[in-house]
Design a protein around this motif. Structure first.
Motif, PDB file in Angstrom:
ATOM      1  N   ALA A  88     -37.982 -23.849  19.206  1.00 12.38           N
ATOM      2  CA  ALA A  88     -39.244 -24.033  19.921  1.00 12.38           C
ATOM      3  C   ALA A  88     -39.153 -23.471  21.327  1.00 12.38           C
ATOM      4  CB  ALA A  88     -39.605 -25.519  19.962  1.00 12.38           C
ATOM      5  N   TYR A  89     -38.036 -23.714  22.004  1.00  9.06           N
ATOM      6  CA  TYR A  89     -37.863 -23.227  23.377  1.00  9.06           C
ATOM      7  C   TYR A  89     -37.779 -21.705  23.413  1.00  9.06           C
ATOM      8  CZ  TYR A  89     -35.940 -22.856  28.092  1.00  9.06           C
ATOM      9  OH  TYR A  89     -35.729 -22.544  29.417  1.00  9.06           O
ATOM     10  N   ARG A  90     -37.149 -21.122  22.391  1.00  7.10           N
ATOM     11  CA  ARG A  90     -37.056 -19.671  22.328  1.00  7.10           C
ATOM     12  C   ARG A  90     -38.451 -19.038  22.197  1.00  7.10           C
ATOM     13  NH1 ARG A  90     -34.062 -19.330  18.032  1.00  7.10           N
ATOM     14  NH2 ARG A  90     -32.132 -19.674  19.164  1.00  7.10           N
ATOM     15  N   LEU A  91     -39.343 -19.709  21.448  1.00  8.65           N
ATOM     16  CA  LEU A  91     -40.701 -19.199  21.278  1.00  8.65           C
ATOM     17  C   LEU A  91     -41.549 -19.384  22.526  1.00  8.65           C
ATOM     18  CD1 LEU A  91     -41.559 -20.485  17.667  1.00  8.65           C
ATOM     19  CD2 LEU A  91     -41.394 -18.088  18.386  1.00  8.65           C
ATOM     20  N   LEU A 115     -41.068 -31.486  15.356  1.00  9.55           N
ATOM     21  CA  LEU A 115     -40.011 -31.681  14.355  1.00  9.55           C
ATOM     22  C   LEU A 115     -38.709 -32.096  15.032  1.00  9.55           C
ATOM     23  CD1 LEU A 115     -40.510 -28.846  11.719  1.00  9.55           C
ATOM     24  CD2 LEU A 115     -40.064 -31.257  11.213  1.00  9.55           C
ATOM     25  N   ALA A 116     -38.415 -31.491  16.181  1.00  6.28           N
ATOM     26  CA  ALA A 116     -37.206 -31.863  16.916  1.00  6.28           C
ATOM     27  C   ALA A 116     -37.250 -33.342  17.307  1.00  6.28           C
ATOM     28  CB  ALA A 116     -37.061 -30.985  18.158  1.00  6.28           C
ATOM     29  N   ASP A 166     -44.694 -21.551  15.242  1.00  3.55           N
ATOM     30  CA  ASP A 166     -45.519 -22.487  16.009  1.00  3.55           C
ATOM     31  C   ASP A 166     -44.588 -23.377  16.837  1.00  3.55           C
ATOM     32  OD1 ASP A 166     -47.035 -24.892  16.729  1.00  3.55           O
ATOM     33  OD2 ASP A 166     -48.592 -24.092  15.437  1.00  3.55           O
ATOM     34  N   GLY A 167     -44.526 -23.096  18.150  1.00  2.80           N
ATOM     35  CA  GLY A 167     -43.607 -23.820  19.010  1.00  2.80           C
ATOM     36  C   GLY A 167     -43.885 -25.303  19.081  1.00  2.80           C
ATOM     37  N   ALA A 168     -45.166 -25.672  19.135  1.00  2.00           N
ATOM     38  CA  ALA A 168     -45.515 -27.093  19.220  1.00  2.00           C
ATOM     39  C   ALA A 168     -45.059 -27.840  17.970  1.00  2.00           C
ATOM     40  CB  ALA A 168     -47.018 -27.243  19.419  1.00  2.00           C
TER      41      ALA A 168
END
Length: 686
Positions: A594-597, A574-575, A567-569
């Motif tokens: 997240a960016y990779r997803l 979390l970041a 889940d990218g969002a």
């Protein structure tokens, strides 16, 4: 299933007790053990009155063992089997009672109940009509339940109302009325009836179980548990309470306790399909699909028509690669629950896997056309259009899937024309479902004035139905009357405080500028429903906005444990949380993932850039922050982050422009820091 609850003790118990006393006084000779039989049956009746049905059964069986030819003992055991929902065993004992000389004219209501439990409500109604006047209360309750089983809920309520008019202290009748009202959607009325039933007879374990179900919806999972436990204190092996207790424990995340409750249910009723189903759900949640499939097979198809079983069956078929079977089950569920968005997504995914992209688009259309469509649904639509060769439409939906902010939510639409919906509602003015469909049609047509009138009338005609209050709130939200909508949602929450009601109430309060009240509503919901993914997401978002980094990390890490790392969002949030907690290294790990997803998602892009910026890699960070702001220029947080990066690089004019753009958003939370940054740049605050 709700119409097959055991009928509780009322007038028939006193007559059975009187017959027992009369029998004991005859002094007629009996075989050895007759005295023991009388003692055991007396104990059985006392336990039945106290709500311990399982123990009552054991003592009735002991009475029959001591005196097998005693017809009354067989009749009492039949009554107990009815309380345990075993219509077949009850009919068998009634036959033995008749053969032993029991006057079968006294058992019409018992036969009616047995046939109702065996799925023959028409025969049950006919048999109940033959009951002697002294058993009229019991017979009327059986008749009411039979009417409910046939779908005649108004007729069932009218029958029970007639009974309560002459017997207002009949606890069993009140609990039956509560069950019928609950089934018909009158939650407030069901709460009142169940409360009265318990006040009249604290041993009414059916009413205690019903109250637990109602409290679960009214206040939450944790609040419901004591009610089920109260029923189980009377009878530790009362199957209906064990099943509801186990389901509630599972939803609350107490899986070990849930498993123990299902084992007790299987001990109480060997082969219980409900217990096997709950164990199958537990196995599926743990990822053990083979075990889940095996447990579902042990239900012997007895639950195949229930929504939960259809959903799980589809999941198991999909996991096994049997996509056509999954499609069949989920399509049937969508037909019964057309507003169930989760099932629509699952069905569309299976259709795509099977190669039927056009059908997948048809299923997703009602969701994808909404302003608040989620990114996963939009991605599915994009994939479906790509499969059909319509790459231009695929690109449009991929762009929407990458967007961080959605339009406001609206009620679920309908494909029928407004005249058709209006005629249907006029032809059946007492059908709230048709009236809701017409109301949605009016909203889709933009006639909010007429929609408001319909919603107000619906809420007035069905004051105890949460769905009517929610419909009124939804119309008021469309009209941007957020305070009035919050009031309507609060009335709905008084009877049913579930996740959809909570999300509506929180949204209305937040849009109305009452963030603290909204936070209180959310906190109350999560205290009772700690496993709610939507609730935890919203809480984490607000925790980040408030700078409560440690709590946000705990919430988000718990969520990641529930839903995984795809889940990218979630990873982007979390970041942000770790960066805010002065741990940019961990934040960078999550931001990169997240960016990779989702490389075209502006929030994931900004999180990656912001993490690099916090580590001092301003050059690479700036490229990502500029990309994020260009994708979503109206997103104030992205403009604020970009403005800080420009300021560090000495690009004052660009920094001022970005920071002012962020401040122009009334919903921007970090206003004090932004104003301080402008002052540091020597720019007056306009």
């Amino acid at each position: 299933m709700r119409n097959r609850r055991p009928l509780m003790i009322a007038g028939s118990l006193s007559i059975l007790a009187a017959a027992l006393i009369a029998f004991a006084s005859t002094g007629s000779a009996r075989a050895a053990g007759a005295a023991d039989a009388r003692l055991e049956l007396s104990r059985s009746l006392g336990l039945l009155h106290a709500g311990n049905i399982s123990a009552a059964r054991r003592h009735a069986q002991a009475a029959i063992k001591a005196d097998p030819g005693w017809g009354l003992a067989h009749a009492v055991l039949a009554r107990i089997y009815l309380a345990l929902e075993d219509g077949v065993a009850a009919e068998g004992e009634l036959g033995r009672a008749r053969d032993a000389g029991f006057d079968i004219e006294r058992a019409h209501q018992l036969y009616a109940h047995a046939w109702l439990l065996q799925g023959d409500p028409k025969r049950a109604i006919a048999e109940a009509g033959k009951a002697e006047p002294r058993f009229a209360g019991y017979a009327l309750r059986v008749g009411a339940r039979a009417l409910a089983a046939q779908g005649d809920l108004p007729g069932a309520q009218q029958t029970l109302a007639r009974l309560l008019a002459v017997a207002p202290r009949d606890s069993a009748a009140w609990s039956d009325l509560g069950r019928v009202r609950y089934t018909s959607g009158d939650t407030a009325g069901a709460i009142d009836a169940a409360t009265r039933a318990i006040a009249l007879d604290g041993n009414n374990i059916e009413a205690l179980t019903l109250r637990g179900e109602l409290v679960r919806g009214q206040y939450g999972l944790v609040a419901a548990l004591p009610w089920f436990e109260a029923a189980l204190k009377h009878d530790a092996y009362y199957h209906p309470a064990l099943i509801e207790y186990a389901a509630t424990l599972g939803d609350a995340g107490r899986y070990a306790d849930m498993l123990e409750a299902t084992r007790h249910a299987l001990a109480a009723r060997p082969g219980s399909p409900q217990a096997f189903y709950l164990q199958a759900v537990l196995a599926a949640r743990a990822g053990n699909y083979d075990l889940s499939r095996s447990l579902m097979e042990r239900t012997a198809g007895k639950l195949d028509g229930l929504p939960g079983a259809m959903l799980l069956g589809g999941v198991l078929s999909y996991q096994a690669g049997a996509y056509e079977q999954a499609i069949e089950q989920w399509r049937g569920l969508v037909g019964r629950q057309p507003m169930n968005l989760s099932v629509r997504r699952l069905l569309a995914t299976a259709l795509l896997r099977s190669g039927d992209a056009k059908s997948a688009l048809d299923v997703l259309r009602p969701i994808a056309l909404r302003g608040d469509a989620d990114s996963y649904t939009l991605s599915l639509v994009a994939r479906a259009f790509e499969r059909t060769g319509e790459r231009d439409w695929s690109s449009r939906f991929l762009d929407r899937a990458a967007w961080p902010a959605h339009g406001g939510s609206t009620p679920f639409g309908t494909d029928d024309s407004l005249p058709v919906l209006g005629n249907a509602a006029n032809d059946a003015p007492d059908d709230p479902v048709l009236r809701l469909d017409y109301l949605r049609g009016l909203i889709d047509a933009g006639d909010t004035g007429a929609a408001l009138g319909q919603a107000q009338a619906l809420a007035r005609d069905h004051p105890g139905a949460p769905a009517a209050q929610l419909a009124l709130g939804d119309v008021l939200m469309v009209m941007k009357r957020y305070g009035d909508a919050a009031t309507a949602y609060a009335r709905a929450a008084d009877a049913r405080f579930d996740e959809p009601t909570m999300l509506r109430a929180v949204d209305a309060l937040d849009r109305g500028g009452r963030r603290q009240e909204a936070a209180n509503v959310l906190a109350l919901f999560l205290s009772q429903n700690p496993q709610s993914i939507a609730g935890q997401r919203l809480a984490a978002h607000w925790q980040i906005a408030g700078g409560d980094w440690d709590t946000a990390i705990d919430t988000l890490e718990g969520l990641r444990g529930q839903i995984g790392n795809r889940d990218g969002a979630l990873l982007a949030e979390l970041a942000y949380a770790y960066i805010g907690d002065d741990d940019p290294d961990t934040g960078l790990v999550y931001a990169r993932a997240a960016y990779r997803l989702a490389p075209m998602n502006p929030v994931a892009t900004d999180a990656y850039g912001w993490a690099l910026y916090q580590q001092g890699n301003t050059g690479p960070a700036l490229q990502l922050l500029e990309k994020a702001a260009s994708i979503a220029p109206e997103h104030s947080v992205l403009r604020w982050h970009l403005g800080q990066a420009y300021a560090d690089l000495g690009r004052k004019a660009e920094a001022v422009s970005q920071i002012k753009a962020a401040l122009a958003d009334p919903g921007f939370d970090d206003r004090n820091a932004a104003i301080a940054a402008l002052k540091a740049l020597g720019t007056p605050i306009a």
